[in-house]
Design a protein around this motif. Structure first.
Motif, PDB file in Angstrom:
ATOM      1  N   PRO A   1      19.215  76.489  31.574  1.00  0.00           N
ATOM      2  CA  PRO A   1      20.158  75.240  32.935  1.00  0.00           C
ATOM      3  C   PRO A   1      19.460  73.958  31.617  1.00  0.00           C
ATOM      4  CG  PRO A   1      17.982  76.647  34.507  1.00  0.00           C
ATOM      5  CD  PRO A   1      17.374  76.736  32.716  1.00  0.00           C
ATOM      6  N   ASN A   2      21.095  73.034  31.778  1.00  0.00           N
ATOM      7  CA  ASN A   2      20.606  72.179  31.497  1.00  0.00           C
ATOM      8  C   ASN A   2      21.146  72.499  29.794  1.00  0.00           C
ATOM      9  OD1 ASN A   2      20.810  70.285  33.507  1.00  0.00           O
ATOM     10  ND2 ASN A   2      18.809  70.822  33.586  1.00  0.00           N
ATOM     11  N   GLN A   3      21.783  73.627  29.426  1.00  0.00           N
ATOM     12  CA  GLN A   3      21.533  74.321  27.897  1.00  0.00           C
ATOM     13  C   GLN A   3      23.498  74.599  27.313  1.00  0.00           C
ATOM     14  OE1 GLN A   3      19.909  74.378  25.591  1.00  0.00           O
ATOM     15  NE2 GLN A   3      20.936  75.987  23.984  1.00  0.00           N
ATOM     16  N   SER A   4      24.007  73.858  26.436  1.00  0.00           N
ATOM     17  CA  SER A   4      25.139  73.544  26.367  1.00  0.00           C
ATOM     18  C   SER A   4      25.173  75.627  25.386  1.00  0.00           C
ATOM     19  CB  SER A   4      25.279  73.577  25.146  1.00  0.00           C
ATOM     20  OG  SER A   4      25.887  71.677  26.163  1.00  0.00           O
ATOM     21  N   TYR A   5      26.720  75.867  25.861  1.00  0.00           N
ATOM     22  CA  TYR A   5      26.731  77.398  24.483  1.00  0.00           C
ATOM     23  C   TYR A   5      28.068  76.973  24.486  1.00  0.00           C
ATOM     24  CZ  TYR A   5      22.614  78.443  27.478  1.00  0.00           C
ATOM     25  OH  TYR A   5      21.036  79.189  27.370  1.00  0.00           O
ATOM     26  N   THR A   6      28.287  78.284  23.891  1.00  0.00           N
ATOM     27  CA  THR A   6      29.810  78.622  23.710  1.00  0.00           C
ATOM     28  C   THR A   6      30.450  79.763  23.460  1.00  0.00           C
ATOM     29  OG1 THR A   6      29.333  77.079  21.347  1.00  0.00           O
ATOM     30  CG2 THR A   6      31.005  78.794  20.752  1.00  0.00           C
ATOM     31  N   PHE A   7      31.281  79.675  24.246  1.00  0.00           N
ATOM     32  CA  PHE A   7      32.066  80.899  24.636  1.00  0.00           C
ATOM     33  C   PHE A   7      32.762  80.796  24.175  1.00  0.00           C
ATOM     34  CE2 PHE A   7      35.703  83.192  26.740  1.00  0.00           C
ATOM     35  CZ  PHE A   7      35.062  84.337  27.615  1.00  0.00           C
ATOM     36  N   SER A   8      33.279  82.484  23.299  1.00  0.00           N
ATOM     37  CA  SER A   8      34.647  83.064  22.508  1.00  0.00           C
ATOM     38  C   SER A   8      35.359  84.190  23.310  1.00  0.00           C
ATOM     39  CB  SER A   8      34.158  82.733  21.287  1.00  0.00           C
ATOM     40  OG  SER A   8      33.664  83.356  20.669  1.00  0.00           O
ATOM     41  N   MET A   9      36.417  84.732  22.806  1.00  0.00           N
ATOM     42  CA  MET A   9      37.289  86.256  22.730  1.00  0.00           C
ATOM     43  C   MET A   9      38.387  85.965  21.736  1.00  0.00           C
ATOM     44  SD  MET A   9      38.758  86.100  26.334  1.00  0.00           S
ATOM     45  CE  MET A   9      40.265  86.934  26.102  1.00  0.00           C
ATOM     46  N   PHE A  10      39.058  87.363  21.696  1.00  0.00           N
ATOM     47  CA  PHE A  10      39.726  87.807  21.176  1.00  0.00           C
ATOM     48  C   PHE A  10      40.924  88.189  22.150  1.00  0.00           C
ATOM     49  CE2 PHE A  10      36.936  87.042  17.724  1.00  0.00           C
ATOM     50  CZ  PHE A  10      37.933  86.778  16.753  1.00  0.00           C
ATOM     51  N   ILE A  11      41.901  87.753  22.394  1.00  0.00           N
ATOM     52  CA  ILE A  11      42.949  88.726  22.728  1.00  0.00           C
ATOM     53  C   ILE A  11      44.221  89.244  22.538  1.00  0.00           C
ATOM     54  CG2 ILE A  11      44.059  86.467  23.784  1.00  0.00           C
ATOM     55  CD1 ILE A  11      44.889  87.471  26.456  1.00  0.00           C
TER      56      ILE A  11
ATOM     57  N   MET B   1      31.970  86.774  23.638  1.00  0.00           N
ATOM     58  CA  MET B   1      30.509  86.246  23.237  1.00  0.00           C
ATOM     59  C   MET B   1      30.160  85.223  23.563  1.00  0.00           C
ATOM     60  SD  MET B   1      30.569  86.684  19.081  1.00  0.00           S
ATOM     61  CE  MET B   1      28.953  86.239  18.428  1.00  0.00           C
ATOM     62  N   VAL B   2      29.099  84.632  23.863  1.00  0.00           N
ATOM     63  CA  VAL B   2      28.444  83.685  24.757  1.00  0.00           C
ATOM     64  C   VAL B   2      26.961  83.775  23.562  1.00  0.00           C
ATOM     65  CG1 VAL B   2      27.042  82.392  26.513  1.00  0.00           C
ATOM     66  CG2 VAL B   2      29.600  83.408  27.034  1.00  0.00           C
ATOM     67  N   THR B   3      26.973  82.150  22.612  1.00  0.00           N
ATOM     68  CA  THR B   3      25.879  81.896  22.261  1.00  0.00           C
ATOM     69  C   THR B   3      25.738  80.594  22.567  1.00  0.00           C
ATOM     70  OG1 THR B   3      27.160  81.427  20.244  1.00  0.00           O
ATOM     71  CG2 THR B   3      26.937  83.268  20.273  1.00  0.00           C
ATOM     72  N   GLY B   4      24.240  80.347  22.850  1.00  0.00           N
ATOM     73  CA  GLY B   4      23.365  78.791  22.832  1.00  0.00           C
ATOM     74  C   GLY B   4      23.707  77.830  21.840  1.00  0.00           C
ATOM     75  N   GLU B   5      23.872  76.511  21.954  1.00  0.00           N
ATOM     76  CA  GLU B   5      23.755  75.183  21.337  1.00  0.00           C
ATOM     77  C   GLU B   5      22.850  74.250  21.480  1.00  0.00           C
ATOM     78  OE1 GLU B   5      27.838  75.044  20.318  1.00  0.00           O
ATOM     79  OE2 GLU B   5      27.554  72.857  21.890  1.00  0.00           O
ATOM     80  N   SER B   6      22.620  73.446  20.659  1.00  0.00           N
ATOM     81  CA  SER B   6      21.771  72.155  21.552  1.00  0.00           C
ATOM     82  C   SER B   6      22.196  70.964  20.581  1.00  0.00           C
ATOM     83  CB  SER B   6      20.531  72.393  21.058  1.00  0.00           C
ATOM     84  OG  SER B   6      20.133  72.581  19.719  1.00  0.00           O
ATOM     85  N   ALA B   7      22.682  69.844  20.366  1.00  0.00           N
ATOM     86  CA  ALA B   7      22.880  69.230  19.776  1.00  0.00           C
ATOM     87  C   ALA B   7      22.749  69.178  17.790  1.00  0.00           C
ATOM     88  CB  ALA B   7      22.230  67.516  19.892  1.00  0.00           C
ATOM     89  N   ASN B   8      21.790  69.869  17.405  1.00  0.00           N
ATOM     90  CA  ASN B   8      21.261  70.258  17.010  1.00  0.00           C
ATOM     91  C   ASN B   8      21.928  71.038  16.210  1.00  0.00           C
ATOM     92  OD1 ASN B   8      19.495  68.076  16.259  1.00  0.00           O
ATOM     93  ND2 ASN B   8      18.233  68.685  16.857  1.00  0.00           N
TER      94      ASN B   8
END
Length: 196
Positions: free
Chosen positions: A107-117, A186-193
């Protein structure tokens, strides 16, 4: 003392390198995002049709779209050129879901989604990505066959401990067809750092 100090500095440098490498290699939270395991780990509103996607609203997991559609261009997957991709003959219905999956998130975590088409018949296909009911953007495949384009966007999990991710086919009022492939979701987690 100097040798001891050098040893401590060296140990800190090595530790920092190990931590940085671990951070850079954030795990993909998507199951089977490169389709290397075949038709598992995700859901679809389309019909799985191994060996032929000549009919609309069908898909197959293939090494080459030309193997399953007589008019498709011949090309390899995005990952290695020799792996698998999801080849799709899309739906005439706007809003259909060729691919979706629910993952666990913090919860409240930021994530990056990516894909190729890519397009396998030279017809640009627009799709959008929706996470927990909210659009995070859209992409249209290239009109040139076999060209992989990347879509990347970030989202915040908010109060939820899960994220349901939908790839959604957008409208086609003239119905010229939706002939495309997706890969390396893909989904990977990220934070402010950075990535964690």
């Amino acid at each position: 003392r100097r040798q001891c100090l050098r040893a401590i500095v060296l140990a800190l440098v090595i530790l920092l390198a190990v931590v940085s490498q671990a951070i850079a290699q954030s795990p993909n939270l998507i199951v089977n995002g490169d389709f290397s395991q075949g038709n598992v780990g995700f859901d679809s509103s389309h019909t799985y049709s191994p060996g032929s996607i000549s009919e609309p609203h069908t898909y197959d997991i293939v090494a080459n779209p030309s193997d399953v559609h007589g008019s498709a261009a011949s090309y390899g997957d995005h990952t290695s050129g020799d792996g698998l991709m999801m080849a799709i003959n899309g739906s005439p219905v706007e809003g259909d879901l060729p691919w979706f999956q629910t993952i666990n998130v913090t919860p409240n975590q930021s994530y990056t989604f990516s894909m190729f088409i890519s397009s396998w018949l030279g017809v640009p296909v627009p799709v959008s990505v929706i996470v927990n009911g909210t659009s995070i953007g859209s992409i249209t495949s290239a009109s040139t066959t076999g060209v992989w384009q990347q879509f990347t966007a970030t989202f915040n999990a908010g109060p939820s401990s899960t994220a349901t991710i939908h790839i959604v086919e957008e409208g086609d009022p003239l119905w010229v067809g939706k002939y495309y492939a997706i890969d390396d979701i893909m989904v990977t987690g990220e934070s402010a750092n950075g990535t964690v």
